[in-house]
Design an enzyme around this catalytic site. Structure first.
Site, PDB file in Angstrom:
ATOM      1  N   GLU A 273      19.551  22.226   6.977  1.00 13.98           N
ATOM      2  CA  GLU A 273      18.437  23.126   7.271  1.00 13.98           C
ATOM      3  C   GLU A 273      18.834  24.505   7.792  1.00 13.98           C
ATOM      4  OE1 GLU A 273      15.267  22.423   6.478  1.00 13.98           O
ATOM      5  OE2 GLU A 273      16.025  20.550   5.631  1.00 13.98           O
TER       6      GLU A 273
ATOM      7  N   SER B 156     -13.328 -15.288 -19.678  1.00 14.96           N
ATOM      8  CA  SER B 156     -14.758 -15.291 -20.010  1.00 14.96           C
ATOM      9  C   SER B 156     -15.608 -14.434 -19.080  1.00 14.96           C
ATOM     10  CB  SER B 156     -15.287 -16.727 -19.995  1.00 14.96           C
ATOM     11  OG  SER B 156     -14.699 -17.473 -21.042  1.00 14.96           O
TER      12      SER B 156
END
Length: 650
Positions: A93, A367
């Site tokens: 960083e 079904s």
């Protein structure tokens, strides 16, 4: 001419000086006011009570059901952080952190050159001090005031605090992903160790997460995380934080992650539901806002119904398998009038599997898909007492024969639509599908919210497509609403930390089919419970409608049904698609779970029947309320199976 030009030059010089002085004074006033205004912000940055506020999630009955963000933070002093972690975060960083002031002009210039050469933003120029200021601001708005304040605060922090203190604050506020705020929580989340125990390679992995925690998440994106770790290690070596031998050893070191926490992000109640809400919030607002901004989220979940759902699924699965062996179940309960999801269970045990089967699993509905075919027939002008052939039939496709069978291997000759749906007669339904048109049924299914691709063949009469449980429950909600399809809603309102409403959802209903067709279909599905495959649900002793579903080799068992005010769908099966057990129909495996949930959910509620739409004729009402006509009453001389096969159509 020379005198004229000289005078003109003086005039423009005076104008320039006046404009410059005005701008200088205005700039001074602006920066002075901003500088005075950041005193409170400076105190906020250096305060020990600066920790971000968690997002709180509430049920519809006003109970706190989850917190996102607060629990997973453990502040530590810099001396309790591994030196390798300190070096790694600097390398990743801000490598010149101990050399520059609040702003790194050299770093900004270098980043600008790299970005120009690459043609895109590759490196950032923000220092760790600037990032610390950003971490404290809970709304990352990009405005000039924000940037000016950031720079001024960074200078003040550098003036008032030591570099070690700044780095300590940064390491305790930065987000490492997976709910881990600060380096100590990150070390425990990913490696189950303290920050002071981190190795070089582990430190490099954690430091690499800061730039984009979700993108580099090692659980979800291990290859990205590995590449980022290698980048950080190379930066550590290039900046002389580690030696060449340490670099080589760290490059070859195996990074062992622990299993993600089963109670991730502070989930308390209904983990599958709140996990969905968390992901929805992150998609909408981003991780930083969700975990730091103190949002209040109001959901549709009812904790009483959720408890009933949890108990029904647990007891139902264990009644099928006395010794748990991985069998799963999912349950979704919805208010059909609003689309509010009132209860949701995505699996047997969230701690063992976070996969949300209620919302994500794509399974064959068997079904339970048939009502969509019968609904399509009703919209095409069919009536419940119309008849359809239930005889042996042979379909030939590409040189292959398909001879569909009924579940009991018995043919009835001719049956009414009502009888065929009540008793889930396969061949009659296939013939009906063939009659109304596959395209029409597929179109109806999509209109009802089924988003998956549906095969364009007759096998969909047996539920050969793939659907998610939430899609089936939504479709049945439209049956319950007599044609009005609701949009599923999980979150009704979101407010910020000041109580201001930033999101509000209202029920959205869309008309898909006529209310008379909905009334007739509901009557037919009531018969499923009164006379057919769902008759075990008669024990609830109130008007109900629904349909069972079973797939080939008993891999999936379904029951989806509803009362006038509540729709519930249950699916049971294994993730690897193996057989549940021989004979595991929807009536035997899924319906008992549905009955247990609905019995508890509807207990004490007024008994209501399904309403009769305005303008409907008495003949239709009588037809809906009459029991299905027995096939034997429709034919005097029932042909033999051999005769039926001889007359089979193509």
């Amino acid at each position: 001419m020379k005198r004229f030009l000289k005078g003109l030059f003086r005039f423009f010089l005076y104008v320039f000086l006046i404009v410059f002085l005005i701008a200088l004074v205005a700039g001074g006033v602006y920066f002075g006011s901003v500088y005075m205004g950041v005193k409170k912000d400076f105190n906020k940055v250096v305060s020990v009570n600066m920790l971000p506020l968690p997002t709180k999630v509430y049920s519809s009955d006003k109970k706190l059901i989850a917190k996102f963000g607060l629990q997973n933070r453990i502040p530590v002093k810099l001396k309790d952080v591994s030196p390798w972690m300190r070096y790694a975060i600097l390398a990743a960083e801000d490598a010149r952190f101990y050399e520059h002031g609040a702003i790194d002009l050299v770093g900004i210039a270098r980043a600008l050159v790299v970005d120009v050469l690459k043609g895109k933003i590759v490196q950032g120029g923000s220092t760790i001090t600037q990032q610390l200021v950003k971490n404290v601001y809970l709304t990352p708005a990009r405005t000039i005031d924000r940037k000016v304040k950031e720079i001024i605060l960074a200078y003040r922090i550098e003036k008032e605090m030591s570099k070690d203190k700044i780095l300590q604050l940064y390491l305790n506020t930065v987000y490492f992903g997976d709910g881990a705020w600060g380096v100590e929580a990150a070390a425990r989340t990913y490696f189950d160790k303290h920050a002071k125990e981190l190795t070089i390679s582990e430190s490099a992995m954690l430091a690499g997460l800061v730039a984009a925690p979700s993108y580099y998440n090692p659980y979800k994106h291990p290859q990205r995380a590995r590449k980022r770790t290698i980048y950080v290690l190379r930066r550590m070596y290039e900046n002389h934080f580690i030696s060449l031998s340490q670099y080589k050893k760290a490059m070859n070191a195996k990074i062992v992650l622990i299993k993600p926490s089963a109670n991730l992000f502070g989930l308390i109640v209904a983990p599958y539901f709140t996990d969905y809400v968390r992901n929805w919030l992150i998609d909408k607002y981003g991780e930083e806002v969700v975990y730091k901004s103190g949002l209040s989220v109001y959901t549709t979940l009812n904790t009483t119904l959720q408890r009933f759902a949890f108990i029904a699924v647990k007891s139902g699965v264990l009644s099928i398998k006395k010794k748990y062996d991985g069998l799963q179940a999912a349950l979704v309960a919805m208010d059909p009038k609003t689309g509010y999801v009132k209860a949701l269970v995505g699996g047997f045990d969230y701690s063992k599997s976070q996969f949300n089967r209620a919302l994500q699993a794509k399974r064959q509905p068997g079904s339970s898909f048939k009502p969509i075919i019968y609904l399509t027939a009703l919209t095409e002008g069919y009536l419940p007492d119309d008849t359809i052939a239930d005889m042996p039939v042979v379909f030939r496709f590409n040189g292959k024969e398909w001879r569909p069978q009924n579940y009991e291997r018995v043919f009835h000759g001719t049956v009414t639509l009502k009888y065929a749906l009540t008793h889930s007669v396969n061949v009659a339904t296939i013939n009906l599908l063939n009659s109304v048109g596959i395209g029409n049924v597929v179109s109806m299914a999509h209109q009802l919210g089924i988003e998956e691709k549906i095969p364009h063949n007759l096998s969909i009469a047996l539920g050969s497509l793939s659907v998610k449980p939430i899609e089936m429950v939504r479709a049945y909600a439209a049956f319950d609403n007599y044609g009005l399809l609701p949009k599923p809603i999980f979150v009704t309102k979101v407010t910020d930390k000041y109580g201001r409403v930033i999101y509000q959802a209202k029920p959205r209903l869309r008309r898909v089919f006529d209310d008379v067709d909905g009334y007739i279909l509901t009557g037919m599905l009531k018969d499923v419970i009164l006379y057919g495959t769902g008759r075990a649900a008669r024990i609830i002793k109130r008007p109900l409608a629904g349909k069972t579903g079973t797939t080939n080799n008993y891999r999936d068992a379904w029951f989806i049904g509803y009362s006038p005010d509540l729709v519930c769908g249950v699916w049971v099966g294994y993730d690897d698609n193996r057989m549940i057990f021989k004979g595991a129909t929807g009536a035997r495996a899924a319906l008992p779970i549905w009955i247990k949930f609905m019995s508890n959910a509807l207990e004490g509620q007024p008994i209501k029947d399904f309403p009769i739409p305005r303008g409907i004729t008495k003949d239709i009402i009588d037809m809906v309320n009459s029991p299905p006509q027995n096939p034997e009453d429709l034919q005097k001389d029932k042909p033999t199976i051999q005769q039926l096969y001889e007359n089979a159509i193509q």
